[in-house]
Scaffold this motif. Structure first.
Motif, PDB file in Angstrom:
ATOM      1  N   PHE A 271      44.874  -7.623   4.517  1.00  0.00           N
ATOM      2  CA  PHE A 271      44.950  -6.959   5.511  1.00  0.00           C
ATOM      3  C   PHE A 271      43.378  -6.869   5.943  1.00  0.00           C
ATOM      4  N   SER A 272      42.837  -6.843   7.093  1.00  0.00           N
ATOM      5  CA  SER A 272      41.721  -6.702   7.625  1.00  0.00           C
ATOM      6  C   SER A 272      41.471  -5.571   8.571  1.00  0.00           C
ATOM      7  N   GLY A 273      42.331  -4.986   8.912  1.00  0.00           N
ATOM      8  CA  GLY A 273      42.126  -3.866   9.761  1.00  0.00           C
ATOM      9  C   GLY A 273      43.419  -2.839  10.013  1.00  0.00           C
ATOM     10  N   ILE A 274      43.161  -1.238   9.931  1.00  0.00           N
ATOM     11  CA  ILE A 274      44.375  -0.509  10.237  1.00  0.00           C
ATOM     12  C   ILE A 274      43.716   0.382  11.214  1.00  0.00           C
ATOM     13  N   HIS A 275      44.228   0.468  12.448  1.00  0.00           N
ATOM     14  CA  HIS A 275      43.714   1.085  13.668  1.00  0.00           C
ATOM     15  C   HIS A 275      44.781   2.024  14.033  1.00  0.00           C
ATOM     16  N   ILE A 276      44.064   3.447  14.268  1.00  0.00           N
ATOM     17  CA  ILE A 276      45.180   4.535  14.316  1.00  0.00           C
ATOM     18  C   ILE A 276      44.505   5.504  15.492  1.00  0.00           C
ATOM     19  N   ASP A 277      45.401   6.033  16.279  1.00  0.00           N
ATOM     20  CA  ASP A 277      44.762   6.650  17.251  1.00  0.00           C
ATOM     21  C   ASP A 277      44.981   7.962  17.295  1.00  0.00           C
ATOM     22  N   ASP A 278      45.468   8.504  16.294  1.00  0.00           N
ATOM     23  CA  ASP A 278      45.800   9.943  16.054  1.00  0.00           C
ATOM     24  C   ASP A 278      45.033  10.296  14.559  1.00  0.00           C
ATOM     25  N   GLU A 279      43.883  11.403  14.928  1.00  0.00           N
ATOM     26  CA  GLU A 279      43.063  11.757  13.747  1.00  0.00           C
ATOM     27  C   GLU A 279      43.623  12.238  12.801  1.00  0.00           C
ATOM     28  N   THR A 280      44.950  13.287  12.693  1.00  0.00           N
ATOM     29  CA  THR A 280      45.416  13.822  11.529  1.00  0.00           C
ATOM     30  C   THR A 280      46.237  12.474  10.618  1.00  0.00           C
ATOM     31  N   LEU A 281      46.779  11.692  11.582  1.00  0.00           N
ATOM     32  CA  LEU A 281      47.302  10.432  10.988  1.00  0.00           C
ATOM     33  C   LEU A 281      46.338   9.515  10.243  1.00  0.00           C
ATOM     34  N   TYR A 282      45.207   9.428  10.815  1.00  0.00           N
ATOM     35  CA  TYR A 282      44.028   8.412  10.399  1.00  0.00           C
ATOM     36  C   TYR A 282      43.473   8.953   8.988  1.00  0.00           C
ATOM     37  N   GLN A 283      43.575  10.388   8.836  1.00  0.00           N
ATOM     38  CA  GLN A 283      42.770  10.794   7.596  1.00  0.00           C
ATOM     39  C   GLN A 283      43.973  10.625   6.523  1.00  0.00           C
ATOM     40  N   GLU A 284      45.359  10.939   6.750  1.00  0.00           N
ATOM     41  CA  GLU A 284      46.301  10.716   5.719  1.00  0.00           C
ATOM     42  C   GLU A 284      46.416   9.285   5.294  1.00  0.00           C
ATOM     43  N   THR A 285      46.294   8.488   6.280  1.00  0.00           N
ATOM     44  CA  THR A 285      46.510   6.916   5.816  1.00  0.00           C
ATOM     45  C   THR A 285      45.261   6.474   5.259  1.00  0.00           C
ATOM     46  N   LYS A 286      43.869   7.045   5.562  1.00  0.00           N
ATOM     47  CA  LYS A 286      42.696   6.658   4.919  1.00  0.00           C
ATOM     48  C   LYS A 286      42.701   7.261   3.443  1.00  0.00           C
ATOM     49  N   ASP A 287      43.311   8.383   3.442  1.00  0.00           N
ATOM     50  CA  ASP A 287      43.406   9.111   1.902  1.00  0.00           C
ATOM     51  C   ASP A 287      44.184   8.105   0.928  1.00  0.00           C
ATOM     52  N   TYR A 288      45.457   7.811   1.842  1.00  0.00           N
ATOM     53  CA  TYR A 288      46.424   6.982   1.081  1.00  0.00           C
ATOM     54  C   TYR A 288      45.794   5.281   0.647  1.00  0.00           C
ATOM     55  N   VAL A 289      45.331   4.830   1.294  1.00  0.00           N
ATOM     56  CA  VAL A 289      44.201   3.515   1.095  1.00  0.00           C
ATOM     57  C   VAL A 289      43.465   3.739   0.109  1.00  0.00           C
ATOM     58  N   GLN A 290      42.657   4.882   0.008  1.00  0.00           N
ATOM     59  CA  GLN A 290      41.847   5.186  -1.018  1.00  0.00           C
ATOM     60  C   GLN A 290      42.457   5.265  -2.245  1.00  0.00           C
ATOM     61  N   GLU A 291      43.625   5.906  -2.400  1.00  0.00           N
ATOM     62  CA  GLU A 291      44.365   5.797  -3.502  1.00  0.00           C
ATOM     63  C   GLU A 291      44.936   4.555  -3.937  1.00  0.00           C
ATOM     64  N   ILE A 292      45.452   3.699  -3.161  1.00  0.00           N
ATOM     65  CA  ILE A 292      46.014   2.516  -3.814  1.00  0.00           C
ATOM     66  C   ILE A 292      45.109   1.225  -3.896  1.00  0.00           C
ATOM     67  N   ALA A 293      43.904   1.218  -2.795  1.00  0.00           N
ATOM     68  CA  ALA A 293      43.158   0.236  -2.791  1.00  0.00           C
ATOM     69  C   ALA A 293      41.727   0.680  -2.347  1.00  0.00           C
ATOM     70  N   PRO A 294      41.160   1.322  -3.353  1.00  0.00           N
ATOM     71  CA  PRO A 294      39.791   2.024  -2.791  1.00  0.00           C
ATOM     72  C   PRO A 294      38.847   0.984  -2.023  1.00  0.00           C
ATOM     73  N   SER A 295      38.913  -0.246  -2.425  1.00  0.00           N
ATOM     74  CA  SER A 295      37.648  -1.136  -1.705  1.00  0.00           C
ATOM     75  C   SER A 295      38.315  -1.441  -0.581  1.00  0.00           C
ATOM     76  N   LYS A 296      39.485  -0.900  -0.108  1.00  0.00           N
ATOM     77  CA  LYS A 296      39.622  -1.458   1.340  1.00  0.00           C
ATOM     78  C   LYS A 296      39.654  -0.111   2.267  1.00  0.00           C
TER      79      LYS A 296
END
Length: 538
Positions: A271-296
């Motif tokens: 995965f090279s990019g996850i692009h989201i146009d909704d701020e709430t969903l962006y924050q939720e997704t960022k938190d989830y990626v931080q949990e499963i793959a912090p380096s990404k």
């Protein structure tokens, strides 16, 4: 070592390697949010391979767990109809009850009565397993409470399909309550790694729970798996706490939001990019990626442009229009015809009548079939086609070529999470595929009102532009001069901007296409002429 495509096509050892190498892997997830739905587009090397929609009203997703009541066991079907709150009763077959149904029913009864407050199953006494060849009436009665999980969403006139053998999916493992079994994904091929993971999980697994080790757990350490396990146990406990007061029927454990569930199942280093146009969903997704793959975490981006919608920016709208029609264009002038019937789907592979003096008929068939195999694997995932699929590849006489095609198709479908089986090609070039569908098939309307008459429908104009481009690619190999006659509006579109589409064709194929506007043509009519002014047959 393989040097060129032509040489590779004559080498059995190189063929699959060359074609696998052509399709490199670079994935992006594009998420578009609107007031009533969220759309998810999964791209592989910029090409759309999966399209999902999560609607606000969607209350029956695969993985959701309900506390429900048995409406009526039906002996003739050896199944029960279950009220889960959907307009149609859900279907629960005996073979989907799981061997430890009696233990689950006892657990629910004790929890609802307030006699069991320890949900860890450490001290819970299991009941005898049910007979695998038994009947539904022996184990379930009307109005009985049962925990069930959605394994197939409502499709057409059918309600959800259920299982009473519950499972909670995590990033690396799947937790199975009322079980003691440990198994490892068959996609992990190395025996020593399988043994290592099995021993590791057995050392941390709590009593009363089975564990399935997922493919992405390969190479992971104890701490990573234990963190995943504790997270799932926490979800199980939270669900159980709801049971005494939960109305029947009701959802007691929801699947992760679609963005997180997609990432949980398919996210990896490609995965090279996850692009989201909704701020709430962006924050939720960022938190989830931080949990499963912090380096990404840095690849999660908030898309803020107001001028260009996110699906336009990543060329997804165009791909949707060109990928869901009856005809699907491919490279080299080849195309697919996809027909849907009540009983099965039929896919016909066509070479586009192209000629290639550098190769013989067998090599041409091989080349087109390999391109088609990659596109077919993509189409099955993209449309979520299920049931029986029959593919009519171009005939090949060489059995080695048929074997390479079969192996390549299997490799291309390895990433497909839906259960599927592929039979080897017959000598007539037919390949049969069975594929499980758990969600309604994705259907996109690609036909628009006929602008010439206002009556009837035509294919979306963007499809015609793509077909013209495909024809130019084909004709550039065999024609000294190419003249294209089209409607003035289409001519203007092909010439506009810098670089225009015509300029791009020139840089790519080293042939200048002369474009002549024709007022008499309909919007979607076009014809090619050669240097003698003769019409080139389609």
């Amino acid at each position: 070592m393989c040097f060129g495509l032509t040489e590779a096509l004559h080498s059995k050892t190189c063929k699959a390697h060359v074609w696998k190498k052509i399709y490199s892997v670079n994935k992006e997830l594009i998420i578009r949010s609107s007031s009533d739905a969220v759309d998810f587009a999964l791209l592989k090397d910029g090409k759309l391979i999966e399209l999902h929609k999560e609607e606000e009203k969607s209350n029956f997703q695969v993985g959701d767990i309900f506390i429900a009541k048995i409406r009526k066991p039906v002996a003739g079907l050896n199944a029960a109809f279950v009220n889960v709150g959907f307009e149609k009763d859900a279907f629960l077959h005996y073979h989907d009850l799981g061997p430890n149904l009696a233990s689950q029913l006892k657990f629910i009864k004790l929890v609802n009565a307030g006699k069991l407050k320890d949900f860890s199953l450490k001290t819970f006494q299991f009941e005898k397993e049910i007979d695998k060849d038994g009947t539904i009436a022996e184990v379930l009665t009307s109005n009985q409470s049962v925990l069930v999980q959605v394994v197939k969403e409502p499709i057409s006139t059918k309600g959800p399909r259920l299982s009473a053998e519950l499972s909670l999916a995590g990033r690396f493992i799947v937790l199975v309550p009322f079980s003691d079994r440990v198994s490892v994904s068959q996609k992990i091929e190395e025996k020593s790694e399988k043994d290592r993971l099995k021993k590791l999980v057995q050392s941390i697994k709590p009593k009363g729970f089975g564990v399935i080790v997922r493919t992405v757990a390969e190479g992971k350490n104890t701490a990573e798996l234990e963190k995943d396990l504790q997270n799932l146990l926490g979800r199980w406990t939270a669900m159980c706490k709801k049971l005494p007061t939960a109305p029947h029927p009701s959802k007691v454990l929801g699947e992760l939001n679609r963005a997180s569930s997609i990432l949980r199942d398919v996210f990896n280093d490609t995965f090279s990019g996850i692009h989201i146009d909704d701020e709430t969903l962006y924050q939720e997704t960022k938190d989830y990626v931080q949990e499963i793959a912090p380096s990404k975490q840095s690849i999660v981006k908030f898309y803020q442009s107001k001028s260009t919608p996110i699906f336009e920016k990543y060329h997804i709208e165009r791909q949707i229009k060109t990928s869901f029609g009856k005809t699907v264009s491919m490279t080299k002038g080849a195309y697919l015809i996809i027909e849907h019937t009540e009983a099965l789907h039929v896919i016909d592979v066509n070479s586009g009548n192209r000629s290639n003096k550098a190769t013989n008929q067998e090599d041409t068939a091989m080349e087109v079939n390999m391109i088609a195999a990659a596109e077919i694997a993509r189409q099955l995932r993209l449309r979520d086609m299920g049931g029986i699929i029959v593919v009519d590849f171009i005939d090949m006489q060489n059995p080695d070529n048929r074997k390479v095609l079969f192996d390549f198709l299997r490799e291309e479908m390895e990433d497909d999470k839906a259960k599927h089986k592929i039979l080897p090609p017959s000598k007539f070039g037919l390949v049969q595929i069975t594929r499980q569908r758990v969600r309604p098939e994705v259907n996109i309307e690609t036909r628009e009102e006929d602008p010439n008459s206002g009556k009837g429908e035509i294919e979306a104009p963007i499809l015609i532009i793509d077909r013209i481009a495909s024809d130019v690619e084909r004709l550039a190999k065999s024609q000294q001069k190419i003249v294209l006659n089209v409607h003035p509006f289409v001519a203007a579109y092909l010439k506009k901007g810098f670089p225009s589409l015509r300029s791009k064709w020139f840089f790519e194929h080293k042939k200048w296409v002369k474009i002549i506007p024709r007022d008499a043509y309909t919007y979607l009519e076009y014809h090619f002429y050669d240097q003698q002014g003769k019409k080139i047959k389609d």
